[in-house]
Every structure is written in structure tokens, then in C-alpha cells.
Design a protein around this motif. Structure first.
Motif, short mmCIF file in Angstrom:
data_model
loop_
_atom_site.label_atom_id
_atom_site.label_comp_id
_atom_site.label_asym_id
_atom_site.label_seq_id
_atom_site.Cartn_x
_atom_site.Cartn_y
_atom_site.Cartn_z
N LEU A 141 35.31 57.78 57.94
CA LEU A 141 35.67 56.60 57.15
C LEU A 141 35.38 56.75 55.67
O LEU A 141 35.50 55.79 54.91
N ALA A 142 35.03 57.95 55.23
CA ALA A 142 34.61 58.18 53.85
C ALA A 142 35.60 57.58 52.85
O ALA A 142 36.74 57.99 52.76
N GLY A 143 35.13 56.55 52.14
CA GLY A 143 35.91 55.92 51.09
C GLY A 143 37.06 55.05 51.55
O GLY A 143 37.76 54.47 50.73
N MET A 144 37.28 54.94 52.85
CA MET A 144 38.41 54.14 53.35
C MET A 144 38.17 52.65 53.18
O MET A 144 37.07 52.16 53.41
N ARG A 145 39.22 51.94 52.80
CA ARG A 145 39.18 50.47 52.76
C ARG A 145 39.36 49.99 54.20
O ARG A 145 40.33 50.35 54.86
N VAL A 146 38.43 49.18 54.67
CA VAL A 146 38.42 48.75 56.07
C VAL A 146 38.75 47.27 56.16
O VAL A 146 38.17 46.44 55.47
N GLY A 147 39.68 46.93 57.04
CA GLY A 147 39.94 45.54 57.42
C GLY A 147 39.23 45.31 58.74
O GLY A 147 39.54 45.95 59.74
N LEU A 148 38.23 44.44 58.74
CA LEU A 148 37.42 44.16 59.93
C LEU A 148 37.87 42.83 60.51
O LEU A 148 37.74 41.80 59.86
N VAL A 149 38.44 42.83 61.70
CA VAL A 149 39.09 41.66 62.29
C VAL A 149 38.21 40.99 63.33
O VAL A 149 37.66 41.65 64.21
N ASP A 150 38.10 39.66 63.23
CA ASP A 150 37.39 38.87 64.23
C ASP A 150 38.21 37.62 64.50
O ASP A 150 39.00 37.19 63.66
N GLY A 151 38.03 37.04 65.65
CA GLY A 151 38.77 35.83 66.00
C GLY A 151 38.26 34.61 65.28
O GLY A 151 39.02 33.86 64.67
N VAL A 152 36.95 34.39 65.35
CA VAL A 152 36.35 33.21 64.73
C VAL A 152 35.14 33.64 63.91
O VAL A 152 34.27 34.36 64.40
N LEU A 153 35.10 33.18 62.67
CA LEU A 153 33.96 33.41 61.79
C LEU A 153 33.03 32.21 61.92
O LEU A 153 33.45 31.07 61.70
N THR A 154 31.80 32.45 62.33
CA THR A 154 30.83 31.34 62.42
C THR A 154 29.90 31.44 61.22
O THR A 154 30.24 30.97 60.15
N THR A 155 28.77 32.07 61.36
CA THR A 155 27.85 32.18 60.24
C THR A 155 28.18 33.37 59.34
O THR A 155 27.72 33.43 58.20
N GLY A 156 28.92 34.32 59.84
CA GLY A 156 29.23 35.53 59.10
C GLY A 156 28.20 36.63 59.29
O GLY A 156 28.39 37.75 58.80
N ALA A 157 27.13 36.35 60.00
CA ALA A 157 26.07 37.34 60.17
C ALA A 157 26.55 38.59 60.91
O ALA A 157 26.20 39.71 60.53
#
Length: 98
Positions: A56-72
């Protein structure tokens, strides 16, 4: 849901080299039977394939989740990706629980 999330990402100008669904704890996956983030990710990443051991060196990552609660959880995952050498991580979630 995935199409709406994809449209919102495009409209927001999100750029990602790789799209990764939030992982589920194995027990949660077993009880639920599916990972909703993985289902949302498939249409977003139709041109991408993520394999174990990918650098993943230097790659821009899109991190997908269904529901964001606290964000932790997203913060913890983004931190782990950054420690692994990724570039910026952008969280994409279908809904935000207030």
C-alpha cells in the motif's frame, strides 16, 4: 445503496488507488452471514482487486463502511493503514448514526 455511495464519492471528488471494506470480527461475520461494507465496496471498486500482501506504499485508500457511529473503528483502521505505509485514507460511509 452502493450506487448512491459511489455517486456521492464522485461528487465529493474522492480519489482512491484502492478501495477496502471495513473488516468485521469473525464472530460478527459468522452471526450476520455477510459483511455489509464488502457488499457496498464491490460496485465502488469494480476496476480494483485487493489481494493479501498488497504493498500500500503511498496509495490513496478509500475505506468503506456501512454506518459511521463514533468513527473510532474507522480511525483505528486508517491508523493501521497509515502504519502499513499507505497514503491518505478517505472514509466512505453510507450513513452516519447521530
Amino acid at each position: 445503496m452502493a450506487a448512491a455511495l459511489a455517486r456521492a464519492a464522485v461528487e465529493a471528488g474522492v480519489r482512491a488507488d484502492v478501495i477496502i471494506p471495513m473488516p468485521l470480527h469473525p464472530r460478527r461475520l459468522l452471526s450476520r452471514g455477510y459483511n455489509q461494507a464488502a457488499l457496498l465496496t464491490r460496485p465502488l471498486a469494480e476496476a480494483f482487486a485487493v489481494r493479501a500482501g498488497v504493498d500500500l506504499a503511498g496509495m490513496r485508500v478509500g475505506l468503506v463502511d456501512g454506518v459511521l457511529t463514533t468513527g473510532a473503528t474507522l480511525d483505528a483502521a486508517a491508523s493501521a493503514l497509515n502504519r502499513a505505509g499507505s497514503g491518505p485514507v478517505t472514509a466512505l460511509a453510507f450513513a452516519h448514526e447521530a
